[in-house]
Design a protein around this motif. Structure first.
Motif, short mmCIF file in Angstrom:
data_model
loop_
_atom_site.label_atom_id
_atom_site.label_comp_id
_atom_site.label_asym_id
_atom_site.label_seq_id
_atom_site.Cartn_x
_atom_site.Cartn_y
_atom_site.Cartn_z
N UNK A 30 79.92 58.95 15.23
CA UNK A 30 79.09 59.48 13.47
C UNK A 30 79.92 59.71 12.24
N UNK A 31 81.45 60.40 12.84
CA UNK A 31 82.07 59.91 11.73
C UNK A 31 82.69 58.55 10.61
N UNK A 32 82.99 57.82 11.96
CA UNK A 32 82.99 56.56 10.70
C UNK A 32 82.47 56.23 10.05
N UNK A 34 80.24 57.51 9.14
CA UNK A 34 79.39 58.02 7.45
C UNK A 34 80.29 58.11 6.42
N UNK A 35 81.63 57.49 7.07
CA UNK A 35 82.76 57.13 6.12
C UNK A 35 81.81 55.99 5.03
N UNK A 36 82.07 54.81 6.61
CA UNK A 36 81.31 53.92 5.74
C UNK A 36 79.87 54.02 4.86
N UNK A 37 79.02 54.81 5.30
CA UNK A 37 77.66 54.89 4.85
C UNK A 37 78.10 55.97 3.11
N UNK A 38 79.41 56.29 2.99
CA UNK A 38 79.72 57.36 1.88
C UNK A 38 79.81 56.12 0.97
N UNK A 39 80.95 55.51 1.04
CA UNK A 39 81.17 53.81 0.48
C UNK A 39 80.21 53.17 0.17
N UNK A 40 79.17 52.66 0.86
CA UNK A 40 77.90 51.99 0.43
C UNK A 40 77.16 52.45 -0.05
N UNK A 41 76.42 54.33 -0.29
CA UNK A 41 75.96 54.81 -0.87
C UNK A 41 76.52 54.93 -2.37
#
Length: 128
Positions: A30-32, A34-41
């Motif tokens: 989940x944590x990794x 979410x990091x990629x999801x933040x960048x993608x968003x």
């Protein structure tokens, strides 16, 4: 022998697999993610901003070619779009930070509860 309803028997293996997948996802991935999801968003917000600013850019360029200067209010739209983009970036980073913190707080028990909820939801959806 346990008397299991007939409609649940075919759904037990998929429910077990979903429960295990939810546990693994919540506990370790989940944590990794979410990091990629933040960048993608944030990249998606930037693409939307570029799409919104492109007409203003084309209009002001055309105005400069025709008259040599742009209207005084020409940059107001761009400033508004950039202000909304900055607010969007702050919102994305705040939500992503909160989700990462929540995922970091989950231990084995929390991830196990999430897996059980996922498996239970799948079993519940397989009811007639």
């Amino acid at each position: 022998m346990v008397n299991t309803p007939a409609y649940l028997v075919p759904a037990l293996l998929p429910a077990l697999l979903v429960g295990i997948a939810c546990y693994v996802l919540l506990r370790w991935a989940a944590v990794p993610l979410l990091v990629h999801l933040e960048r993608g968003t944030e990249y998606a917000v930037n693409v939307v901003v570029i799409g919104l600013l492109l007409p203003e850019y084309c209009w002001t360029r055309a105005q400069r070619r025709v008259s040599g200067h742009v209207a005084p209010f020409a940059y107001t739209y761009g400033d508004a779009v950039c202000t909304l983009a900055a607010a969007g970036h702050r919102c994305v980073s705040t939500v992503a930070w909160a989700l990462r913190e929540a995922a970091n707080q989950l231990g084995h028990r929390g991830a196990l509860c999430g897996g059980l909820i996922g498996a239970g939801a799948l079993l519940w959806s397989s009811r007639p």
